[in-house]
Design a protein around this motif. Structure first.
Motif, PDB file in Angstrom:
ATOM      1  N   TYR A  20       2.497  32.231  44.501  1.00 13.75           N
ATOM      2  CA  TYR A  20       2.490  33.023  45.678  1.00 13.75           C
ATOM      3  C   TYR A  20       2.492  34.563  45.310  1.00 13.75           C
ATOM      4  O   TYR A  20       3.481  34.869  44.314  1.00 13.75           O
ATOM      5  CB  TYR A  20       3.766  32.822  46.626  1.00 13.75           C
ATOM      6  CG  TYR A  20       3.756  31.542  47.174  1.00 13.75           C
ATOM      7  CD1 TYR A  20       2.671  31.212  48.440  1.00 13.75           C
ATOM      8  CD2 TYR A  20       4.788  30.391  46.915  1.00 13.75           C
ATOM      9  CE1 TYR A  20       2.723  30.191  48.975  1.00 13.75           C
ATOM     10  CE2 TYR A  20       4.628  29.235  47.295  1.00 13.75           C
ATOM     11  CZ  TYR A  20       3.672  29.052  48.571  1.00 13.75           C
ATOM     12  OH  TYR A  20       3.719  27.776  49.021  1.00 13.75           O
ATOM     13  N   PHE A  33       4.661  34.744  41.935  1.00 11.68           N
ATOM     14  CA  PHE A  33       5.831  33.726  41.897  1.00 11.68           C
ATOM     15  C   PHE A  33       5.102  32.530  41.648  1.00 11.68           C
ATOM     16  O   PHE A  33       4.376  31.930  42.542  1.00 11.68           O
ATOM     17  CB  PHE A  33       6.738  33.776  42.967  1.00 11.68           C
ATOM     18  CG  PHE A  33       7.833  32.718  42.985  1.00 11.68           C
ATOM     19  CD1 PHE A  33       8.851  32.770  42.171  1.00 11.68           C
ATOM     20  CD2 PHE A  33       7.719  31.638  43.664  1.00 11.68           C
ATOM     21  CE1 PHE A  33       9.942  31.824  42.098  1.00 11.68           C
ATOM     22  CE2 PHE A  33       8.661  30.814  43.833  1.00 11.68           C
ATOM     23  CZ  PHE A  33       9.612  30.695  42.797  1.00 11.68           C
ATOM     24  N   ALA A  35       5.173  29.156  42.123  1.00 10.42           N
ATOM     25  CA  ALA A  35       6.062  28.095  42.798  1.00 10.42           C
ATOM     26  C   ALA A  35       6.129  26.708  42.195  1.00 10.42           C
ATOM     27  O   ALA A  35       6.788  25.957  42.072  1.00 10.42           O
ATOM     28  CB  ALA A  35       5.922  28.238  44.067  1.00 10.42           C
ATOM     29  N   GLU A  54      15.451  19.303  43.776  1.00 13.18           N
ATOM     30  CA  GLU A  54      16.464  20.040  44.983  1.00 13.18           C
ATOM     31  C   GLU A  54      15.575  21.109  45.926  1.00 13.18           C
ATOM     32  O   GLU A  54      14.360  21.307  45.574  1.00 13.18           O
ATOM     33  CB  GLU A  54      17.425  20.909  44.002  1.00 13.18           C
ATOM     34  CG  GLU A  54      16.687  22.090  43.101  1.00 13.18           C
ATOM     35  CD  GLU A  54      17.608  22.374  41.861  1.00 13.18           C
ATOM     36  OE1 GLU A  54      18.161  21.463  41.434  1.00 13.18           O
ATOM     37  OE2 GLU A  54      17.378  23.662  41.523  1.00 13.18           O
ATOM     38  N   SER A  55      16.418  21.611  46.557  1.00 17.22           N
ATOM     39  CA  SER A  55      15.719  22.697  47.445  1.00 17.22           C
ATOM     40  C   SER A  55      14.897  23.801  46.737  1.00 17.22           C
ATOM     41  O   SER A  55      15.583  24.362  45.967  1.00 17.22           O
ATOM     42  CB  SER A  55      16.615  23.306  48.321  1.00 17.22           C
ATOM     43  OG  SER A  55      16.156  24.367  49.408  1.00 17.22           O
ATOM     44  N   GLY A  56      13.925  24.181  47.113  1.00 13.41           N
ATOM     45  CA  GLY A  56      13.321  25.269  46.294  1.00 13.41           C
ATOM     46  C   GLY A  56      12.307  24.848  45.328  1.00 13.41           C
ATOM     47  O   GLY A  56      11.735  25.735  44.325  1.00 13.41           O
ATOM     48  N   SER A  57      12.556  23.478  44.880  1.00 14.78           N
ATOM     49  CA  SER A  57      11.920  22.966  43.694  1.00 14.78           C
ATOM     50  C   SER A  57      10.073  23.144  43.804  1.00 14.78           C
ATOM     51  O   SER A  57       9.412  22.798  42.623  1.00 14.78           O
ATOM     52  CB  SER A  57      12.188  21.821  43.217  1.00 14.78           C
ATOM     53  OG  SER A  57      12.270  21.022  44.203  1.00 14.78           O
ATOM     54  N   GLY A  58       9.618  23.031  45.037  1.00 17.25           N
ATOM     55  CA  GLY A  58       8.289  23.324  45.322  1.00 17.25           C
ATOM     56  C   GLY A  58       7.697  21.925  46.100  1.00 17.25           C
ATOM     57  O   GLY A  58       6.384  21.709  45.795  1.00 17.25           O
ATOM     58  N   LYS A  59       8.505  21.044  46.645  1.00 18.39           N
ATOM     59  CA  LYS A  59       7.949  19.926  47.194  1.00 18.39           C
ATOM     60  C   LYS A  59       7.015  20.041  48.059  1.00 18.39           C
ATOM     61  O   LYS A  59       5.994  19.592  48.283  1.00 18.39           O
ATOM     62  CB  LYS A  59       9.139  19.076  47.753  1.00 18.39           C
ATOM     63  CG  LYS A  59      10.189  18.663  46.535  1.00 18.39           C
ATOM     64  CD  LYS A  59      11.409  17.835  47.206  1.00 18.39           C
ATOM     65  CE  LYS A  59      12.146  18.403  47.892  1.00 18.39           C
ATOM     66  NZ  LYS A  59      12.968  19.611  47.726  1.00 18.39           N
ATOM     67  N   SER A  60       7.403  20.997  49.085  1.00 18.14           N
ATOM     68  CA  SER A  60       6.604  21.294  50.273  1.00 18.14           C
ATOM     69  C   SER A  60       5.414  21.928  49.800  1.00 18.14           C
ATOM     70  O   SER A  60       4.217  21.785  50.573  1.00 18.14           O
ATOM     71  CB  SER A  60       7.262  22.043  51.280  1.00 18.14           C
ATOM     72  OG  SER A  60       8.304  21.431  51.838  1.00 18.14           O
ATOM     73  N   THR A  61       5.553  22.956  48.993  1.00 18.31           N
ATOM     74  CA  THR A  61       4.269  23.595  48.258  1.00 18.31           C
ATOM     75  C   THR A  61       3.319  22.645  47.691  1.00 18.31           C
ATOM     76  O   THR A  61       2.147  22.609  48.034  1.00 18.31           O
ATOM     77  CB  THR A  61       4.668  24.476  47.129  1.00 18.31           C
ATOM     78  OG1 THR A  61       5.710  25.493  47.796  1.00 18.31           O
ATOM     79  CG2 THR A  61       3.531  25.351  46.790  1.00 18.31           C
ATOM     80  N   ARG A  64       1.762  20.703  51.013  1.00 19.59           N
ATOM     81  CA  ARG A  64       0.749  21.417  51.715  1.00 19.59           C
ATOM     82  C   ARG A  64      -0.696  21.660  50.842  1.00 19.59           C
ATOM     83  O   ARG A  64      -1.695  22.042  51.289  1.00 19.59           O
ATOM     84  CB  ARG A  64       1.406  22.784  52.118  1.00 19.59           C
ATOM     85  CG  ARG A  64       2.447  22.557  53.255  1.00 19.59           C
ATOM     86  CD  ARG A  64       2.593  23.904  54.031  1.00 19.59           C
ATOM     87  NE  ARG A  64       3.167  24.787  53.113  1.00 19.59           N
ATOM     88  CZ  ARG A  64       4.371  25.130  52.755  1.00 19.59           C
ATOM     89  NH1 ARG A  64       5.188  24.603  53.682  1.00 19.59           N
ATOM     90  NH2 ARG A  64       4.959  26.000  52.015  1.00 19.59           N
ATOM     91  N   GLU A 186       9.644  15.521  54.343  1.00 18.53           N
ATOM     92  CA  GLU A 186      11.131  15.197  54.970  1.00 18.53           C
ATOM     93  C   GLU A 186      11.276  14.752  56.503  1.00 18.53           C
ATOM     94  O   GLU A 186      11.758  15.290  57.317  1.00 18.53           O
ATOM     95  CB  GLU A 186      11.914  16.612  54.975  1.00 18.53           C
ATOM     96  CG  GLU A 186      11.882  17.260  53.629  1.00 18.53           C
ATOM     97  CD  GLU A 186      13.231  16.917  52.688  1.00 18.53           C
ATOM     98  OE1 GLU A 186      14.110  16.206  53.141  1.00 18.53           O
ATOM     99  OE2 GLU A 186      13.590  17.642  51.587  1.00 18.53           O
TER     100      GLU A 186
END
Ligand code: ATP
Ligand code: MG
Length: 308
Positions: A20, A33, A35, A54-61, A64, A186
Protein backbone atom coordinates in the motif's frame (compact mmCIF):
# COMPACT_ATOMS: atom_id res chain seq x y z
CA UNK A 1 -16.01 -32.84 8.58
CA UNK A 2 -15.52 -34.76 5.35
CA UNK A 3 -12.04 -34.86 3.89
CA UNK A 4 -11.64 -33.10 0.56
CA UNK A 5 -11.40 -35.74 -2.14
CA UNK A 6 -9.38 -34.29 -5.02
CA UNK A 7 -5.67 -33.68 -4.42
CA UNK A 8 -5.29 -31.05 -7.16
CA UNK A 9 -5.87 -27.38 -6.31
CA UNK A 10 -8.90 -25.33 -7.23
CA UNK A 11 -6.95 -22.20 -6.37
CA UNK A 12 -3.20 -21.66 -6.37
CA UNK A 13 -1.76 -18.52 -4.84
CA UNK A 14 1.91 -17.97 -5.64
CA UNK A 15 4.22 -15.32 -4.20
CA UNK A 16 1.37 -12.94 -3.59
CA UNK A 17 2.42 -9.52 -2.31
CA UNK A 18 0.38 -6.45 -1.58
CA UNK A 19 1.96 -3.06 -1.02
CA UNK A 20 0.00 0.00 0.00
CA UNK A 21 1.37 3.46 -0.77
CA UNK A 22 2.28 5.44 2.33
CA UNK A 23 1.65 9.07 1.56
CA UNK A 24 3.24 11.36 4.08
CA UNK A 25 0.87 14.09 5.19
CA UNK A 26 3.55 16.78 5.36
CA UNK A 27 4.60 16.35 1.76
CA UNK A 28 7.74 14.24 2.20
CA UNK A 29 8.67 11.34 -0.01
CA UNK A 30 6.04 8.68 -0.33
CA UNK A 31 7.02 5.10 0.44
CA UNK A 32 5.22 1.78 0.45
CA UNK A 33 3.92 -0.37 3.27
CA UNK A 34 4.38 -4.06 2.59
CA UNK A 35 1.19 -5.47 4.08
CA UNK A 36 1.59 -8.96 2.57
CA UNK A 37 4.68 -10.50 1.03
CA UNK A 38 5.40 -13.69 -0.80
CA UNK A 39 2.33 -15.62 0.29
CA UNK A 40 1.76 -18.99 -1.42
CA UNK A 41 -0.85 -21.65 -0.77
CA UNK A 42 -3.28 -23.96 -2.54
CA UNK A 43 -6.93 -24.66 -1.86
CA UNK A 44 -8.33 -27.95 -3.14
CA UNK A 45 -11.88 -28.60 -4.28
CA UNK A 46 -14.18 -29.08 -1.30
CA UNK A 47 -11.51 -27.92 1.11
CA UNK A 48 -11.57 -25.27 3.83
CA UNK A 49 -8.28 -23.51 4.44
CA UNK A 50 -8.17 -21.46 7.62
CA UNK A 51 -6.16 -18.25 7.65
CA UNK A 52 -5.27 -17.10 11.14
CA UNK A 53 -3.05 -14.44 12.64
CA UNK A 54 -3.30 -11.42 14.88
CA UNK A 55 -5.05 -8.20 13.91
CA UNK A 56 -3.11 -6.38 11.20
CA UNK A 57 -1.21 -9.48 10.05
CA UNK A 58 -2.73 -9.13 6.57
CA UNK A 59 -5.55 -11.69 6.54
CA UNK A 60 -8.17 -9.45 4.92
CA UNK A 61 -5.57 -8.14 2.49
CA UNK A 62 -4.90 -11.71 1.34
CA UNK A 63 -8.65 -12.42 1.11
CA UNK A 64 -9.36 -9.35 -1.00
CA UNK A 65 -6.32 -9.95 -3.21
CA UNK A 66 -7.36 -13.55 -3.90
CA UNK A 67 -10.82 -12.42 -5.03
CA UNK A 68 -9.30 -9.54 -7.02
CA UNK A 69 -11.48 -7.08 -5.11
CA UNK A 70 -8.19 -5.43 -4.24
CA UNK A 71 -5.71 -7.01 -6.67
CA UNK A 72 -2.22 -8.02 -5.54
CA UNK A 73 0.82 -5.86 -6.27
CA UNK A 74 2.64 -8.94 -7.54
CA UNK A 75 2.28 -12.69 -7.61
CA UNK A 76 -0.25 -15.02 -9.16
CA UNK A 77 -3.74 -16.14 -8.28
CA UNK A 78 -4.61 -19.13 -10.45
CA UNK A 79 -8.22 -20.26 -10.26
CA UNK A 80 -9.30 -23.35 -12.19
CA UNK A 81 -6.19 -22.98 -14.32
CA UNK A 82 -6.74 -19.28 -15.16
CA UNK A 83 -4.33 -16.60 -13.94
CA UNK A 84 -6.84 -14.01 -12.68
CA UNK A 85 -4.53 -11.03 -13.21
CA UNK A 86 -4.34 -11.85 -16.91
CA UNK A 87 -8.08 -11.98 -17.54
CA UNK A 88 -9.78 -9.19 -19.40
CA UNK A 89 -12.47 -7.24 -17.52
CA UNK A 90 -15.10 -9.22 -19.39
CA UNK A 91 -13.50 -12.58 -18.60
CA UNK A 92 -13.15 -11.54 -14.96
CA UNK A 93 -16.87 -10.70 -14.79
CA UNK A 94 -17.62 -14.22 -15.98
CA UNK A 95 -15.19 -15.63 -13.41
CA UNK A 96 -16.70 -13.63 -10.56
CA UNK A 97 -19.70 -15.91 -10.29
CA UNK A 98 -17.40 -18.72 -9.16
CA UNK A 99 -15.61 -16.64 -6.51
CA UNK A 100 -17.64 -14.96 -3.79
CA UNK A 101 -16.98 -13.23 -0.50
CA UNK A 102 -18.74 -13.10 2.86
CA UNK A 103 -17.74 -10.37 5.28
CA UNK A 104 -17.59 -9.85 9.01
CA UNK A 105 -20.23 -7.18 9.28
CA UNK A 106 -23.35 -8.26 7.39
CA UNK A 107 -25.06 -4.96 8.16
CA UNK A 108 -22.57 -2.85 6.23
CA UNK A 109 -22.44 -5.44 3.43
CA UNK A 110 -26.20 -5.13 2.94
CA UNK A 111 -27.82 -2.19 1.23
CA UNK A 112 -30.19 -0.52 3.72
CA UNK A 113 -32.53 0.59 0.91
CA UNK A 114 -32.79 -2.82 -0.70
CA UNK A 115 -35.12 -5.54 0.52
CA UNK A 116 -33.47 -8.84 1.38
CA UNK A 117 -35.17 -10.49 -1.60
CA UNK A 118 -33.91 -7.85 -4.04
CA UNK A 119 -30.40 -8.20 -2.59
CA UNK A 120 -30.33 -11.95 -3.16
CA UNK A 121 -31.92 -11.52 -6.59
CA UNK A 122 -29.35 -8.99 -7.83
CA UNK A 123 -26.57 -11.43 -8.89
CA UNK A 124 -29.18 -13.65 -10.57
CA UNK A 125 -30.36 -10.69 -12.63
CA UNK A 126 -26.80 -10.00 -13.73
CA UNK A 127 -25.97 -13.56 -14.70
CA UNK A 128 -29.27 -15.29 -15.39
CA UNK A 129 -31.47 -12.54 -16.75
CA UNK A 130 -32.99 -14.82 -19.38
CA UNK A 131 -35.15 -16.53 -16.79
CA UNK A 132 -38.75 -15.55 -16.20
CA UNK A 133 -39.76 -13.45 -13.19
CA UNK A 134 -41.60 -16.41 -11.71
CA UNK A 135 -38.52 -18.62 -12.02
CA UNK A 136 -36.31 -16.01 -10.42
CA UNK A 137 -38.78 -15.52 -7.56
CA UNK A 138 -38.82 -19.27 -6.98
CA UNK A 139 -35.06 -19.37 -7.01
CA UNK A 140 -34.77 -16.59 -4.42
CA UNK A 141 -37.33 -18.35 -2.21
CA UNK A 142 -35.28 -21.55 -2.54
CA UNK A 143 -32.11 -19.70 -1.53
CA UNK A 144 -33.86 -18.24 1.53
CA UNK A 145 -34.94 -21.71 2.56
CA UNK A 146 -31.49 -23.08 1.88
CA UNK A 147 -29.89 -20.72 4.39
CA UNK A 148 -32.61 -21.21 6.99
CA UNK A 149 -34.67 -18.06 6.41
CA UNK A 150 -38.42 -17.91 5.92
CA UNK A 151 -38.99 -16.81 2.28
CA UNK A 152 -41.86 -14.66 3.55
CA UNK A 153 -39.18 -12.37 5.05
CA UNK A 154 -37.85 -11.51 1.59
CA UNK A 155 -39.73 -8.20 1.55
CA UNK A 156 -38.07 -7.03 4.77
CA UNK A 157 -35.20 -4.55 4.93
CA UNK A 158 -31.82 -5.15 6.62
CA UNK A 159 -32.69 -3.32 9.87
CA UNK A 160 -35.65 -5.69 10.35
CA UNK A 161 -33.39 -8.74 10.73
CA UNK A 162 -31.17 -10.01 13.52
CA UNK A 163 -27.39 -10.16 13.02
CA UNK A 164 -27.45 -13.91 12.38
CA UNK A 165 -30.29 -13.53 9.88
CA UNK A 166 -28.41 -10.77 8.09
CA UNK A 167 -25.39 -13.01 7.71
CA UNK A 168 -27.68 -15.70 6.29
CA UNK A 169 -28.92 -13.17 3.69
CA UNK A 170 -25.32 -12.42 2.71
CA UNK A 171 -24.62 -16.15 2.43
CA UNK A 172 -27.75 -16.64 0.30
CA UNK A 173 -26.50 -13.98 -2.11
CA UNK A 174 -22.99 -15.47 -2.11
CA UNK A 175 -24.29 -18.92 -3.13
CA UNK A 176 -26.93 -17.62 -5.57
CA UNK A 177 -24.71 -18.29 -8.59
CA UNK A 178 -23.43 -21.63 -7.28
CA UNK A 179 -19.83 -20.53 -6.83
CA UNK A 180 -16.92 -22.93 -6.41
CA UNK A 181 -15.06 -20.81 -3.88
CA UNK A 182 -15.96 -18.41 -1.07
CA UNK A 183 -13.64 -16.20 0.93
CA UNK A 184 -15.26 -15.81 4.34
CA UNK A 185 -13.56 -12.94 6.19
CA UNK A 186 -14.40 -13.27 9.90
CA UNK A 187 -17.97 -14.28 8.99
CA UNK A 188 -18.96 -15.05 12.58
CA UNK A 189 -16.92 -12.48 14.52
CA UNK A 190 -19.77 -9.99 14.78
CA UNK A 191 -22.35 -12.58 15.80
CA UNK A 192 -23.63 -13.66 19.18
CA UNK A 193 -21.80 -16.78 20.40
CA UNK A 194 -25.01 -18.82 20.32
CA UNK A 195 -25.46 -17.98 16.64
CA UNK A 196 -21.83 -18.55 15.59
CA UNK A 197 -22.07 -22.35 15.58
CA UNK A 198 -25.28 -22.22 13.54
CA UNK A 199 -23.66 -20.11 10.84
CA UNK A 200 -20.55 -22.32 10.81
CA UNK A 201 -22.74 -25.41 10.49
CA UNK A 202 -24.60 -23.76 7.62
CA UNK A 203 -21.29 -23.08 5.85
CA UNK A 204 -20.32 -26.71 6.36
CA UNK A 205 -23.65 -28.03 5.02
CA UNK A 206 -23.34 -25.79 1.96
CA UNK A 207 -19.83 -27.07 1.37
CA UNK A 208 -21.04 -30.67 1.30
CA UNK A 209 -24.02 -29.83 -0.86
CA UNK A 210 -22.39 -27.52 -3.40
CA UNK A 211 -18.84 -28.87 -3.32
CA UNK A 212 -17.56 -25.49 -2.16
CA UNK A 213 -14.06 -24.50 -1.10
CA UNK A 214 -13.51 -21.84 1.54
CA UNK A 215 -10.76 -19.55 2.63
CA UNK A 216 -11.95 -19.08 6.20
CA UNK A 217 -10.36 -16.04 7.84
CA UNK A 218 -10.77 -15.98 11.57
CA UNK A 219 -9.16 -15.19 14.88
CA UNK A 220 -11.33 -17.83 16.57
CA UNK A 221 -8.82 -20.65 16.71
CA UNK A 222 -11.27 -23.14 18.17
CA UNK A 223 -13.72 -22.57 15.33
CA UNK A 224 -10.88 -22.85 12.82
CA UNK A 225 -9.87 -26.19 14.27
CA UNK A 226 -13.46 -27.40 14.06
CA UNK A 227 -14.13 -26.18 10.53
CA UNK A 228 -10.87 -26.16 8.59
CA UNK A 229 -9.04 -29.04 6.92
CA UNK A 230 -5.78 -27.12 6.81
CA UNK A 231 -4.60 -23.92 8.44
CA UNK A 232 -2.14 -21.21 7.36
CA UNK A 233 -0.69 -18.94 10.03
CA UNK A 234 0.03 -15.39 8.90
CA UNK A 235 2.47 -13.22 10.79
CA UNK A 236 3.39 -9.69 9.71
CA UNK A 237 2.23 -10.35 6.18
CA UNK A 238 3.99 -13.67 5.65
CA UNK A 239 2.94 -17.27 6.18
CA UNK A 240 5.02 -18.79 8.97
CA UNK A 241 3.34 -22.19 9.19
CA UNK A 242 0.91 -24.27 7.16
CA UNK A 243 -0.34 -27.75 7.99
CA UNK A 244 -3.46 -29.83 8.28
CA UNK A 245 -5.47 -28.72 11.31
CA UNK A 246 -4.81 -31.82 13.35
CA UNK A 247 -1.04 -31.45 12.95
CA UNK A 248 -0.95 -27.72 13.49
CA UNK A 249 -2.82 -27.86 16.77
CA UNK A 250 -0.99 -30.97 18.01
CA UNK A 251 2.51 -30.08 16.89
CA UNK A 252 2.92 -26.34 16.23
CA UNK A 253 6.53 -25.67 15.22
CA UNK A 254 6.87 -21.96 14.65
CA UNK A 255 7.25 -19.82 17.80
CA UNK A 256 4.51 -17.49 16.58
CA UNK A 257 2.06 -20.35 16.06
CA UNK A 258 2.85 -21.59 19.55
CA UNK A 259 2.18 -18.20 21.05
CA UNK A 260 -1.04 -17.86 19.09
CA UNK A 261 -2.27 -21.26 20.28
CA UNK A 262 -1.17 -20.53 23.83
CA UNK A 263 -3.51 -17.55 23.80
CA UNK A 264 -6.60 -19.73 23.27
CA UNK A 265 -8.56 -20.07 26.51
CA UNK A 266 -9.00 -23.65 27.72
CA UNK A 267 -12.32 -24.68 29.35
CA UNK A 268 -10.58 -26.39 32.29
CA UNK A 269 -9.51 -24.16 35.23
CA UNK A 270 -6.39 -26.19 36.11
CA UNK A 271 -5.20 -26.33 32.48
CA UNK A 272 -6.06 -22.64 32.17
CA UNK A 273 -3.77 -21.78 35.13
CA UNK A 274 -0.90 -23.76 33.57
CA UNK A 275 -1.53 -22.13 30.22
CA UNK A 276 -1.45 -18.60 31.59
CA UNK A 277 1.77 -19.32 33.46
CA UNK A 278 3.44 -20.42 30.21
CA UNK A 279 2.34 -17.55 27.96
CA UNK A 280 4.94 -15.22 29.41
CA UNK A 281 7.64 -17.85 28.82
CA UNK A 282 6.87 -18.23 25.11
CA UNK A 283 9.88 -17.86 22.84
CA UNK A 284 10.37 -14.36 21.48
CA UNK A 285 9.09 -13.85 17.96
CA UNK A 286 11.88 -13.88 15.39
CA UNK A 287 12.51 -10.63 13.59
CA UNK A 288 11.27 -10.43 10.03
CA UNK A 289 8.73 -12.90 8.78
CA UNK A 290 10.28 -15.96 7.18
CA UNK A 291 9.73 -16.30 3.46
CA UNK A 292 11.28 -19.69 3.05
CA UNK A 293 8.96 -22.47 4.07
CA UNK A 294 10.49 -25.86 4.72
CA UNK A 295 8.47 -29.06 4.71
CA UNK A 296 9.29 -30.56 8.11
CA UNK A 297 6.84 -33.45 7.64
CA UNK A 298 4.57 -34.31 4.70
CA UNK A 299 2.28 -31.31 4.21
CA UNK A 300 3.64 -29.47 7.27
CA UNK A 301 5.45 -26.29 6.24
CA UNK A 302 7.33 -24.03 8.62
CA UNK A 303 9.16 -20.77 7.95
CA UNK A 304 12.86 -20.94 8.64
CA UNK A 305 14.17 -17.64 9.87
CA UNK A 306 17.38 -15.98 8.88
CA UNK A 307 18.86 -16.64 12.30
CA UNK A 308 17.79 -20.28 12.11
N1 ATP B 1 -6.31 0.19 1.99
C1 ATP B 1 -5.24 0.17 2.78
N2 ATP B 1 -4.31 1.14 2.68
C2 ATP B 1 -3.19 1.14 3.44
N3 ATP B 1 -2.91 0.18 4.36
C3 ATP B 1 -3.79 -0.81 4.51
C4 ATP B 1 -5.00 -0.88 3.74
N4 ATP B 1 -5.69 -1.98 4.11
C5 ATP B 1 -4.95 -2.58 5.07
N5 ATP B 1 -3.82 -1.89 5.31
C6 ATP B 1 -2.75 -2.25 6.27
O1 ATP B 1 -2.32 -3.57 5.98
C7 ATP B 1 -2.09 -4.31 7.17
C8 ATP B 1 -2.92 -5.57 7.13
O2 ATP B 1 -4.29 -5.23 7.21
P1 ATP B 1 -5.45 -6.30 7.14
O3 ATP B 1 -6.74 -5.57 7.16
O4 ATP B 1 -5.19 -7.21 6.00
O5 ATP B 1 -5.22 -7.09 8.52
P2 ATP B 1 -6.09 -8.24 9.19
O6 ATP B 1 -5.16 -9.37 9.48
O7 ATP B 1 -7.27 -8.53 8.35
O8 ATP B 1 -6.51 -7.58 10.57
P3 ATP B 1 -7.88 -7.76 11.40
O9 ATP B 1 -7.76 -9.07 12.13
O10 ATP B 1 -7.85 -6.61 12.36
O11 ATP B 1 -9.03 -7.72 10.43
C9 ATP B 1 -2.45 -3.38 8.32
O12 ATP B 1 -1.26 -2.86 8.85
C10 ATP B 1 -3.28 -2.30 7.68
O13 ATP B 1 -3.10 -1.08 8.32
MG1 MG C 1 -9.34 -8.33 8.63
Amino acid sequence: MTEPAAPYPLLSVRNLSKHYPLRSWWGGTASVFKAVHDVSFDIRPNETLGLVGESGSGKSTVGRAVTMLNPPTSGHVVFQGADLARLTAREMRGMRRHIQMVFQDPYSALNPRMSAGAYVLEPLLLHAADRSRAELREEVAGLFERVGLDPRFAGRYPHQFSGGQRQRICIARAIALKPRFIVADEPIAALDVSIQAQVVNLLQDLQDELGLSYLFISHDLRMVRYLCHRVAVLWRGGIVELADSETLYRDPRHPYTRRLLAAVPVPDPAAERRRISTIGLAEPAPQGAGHVLTEVAPGHWVAQNADG
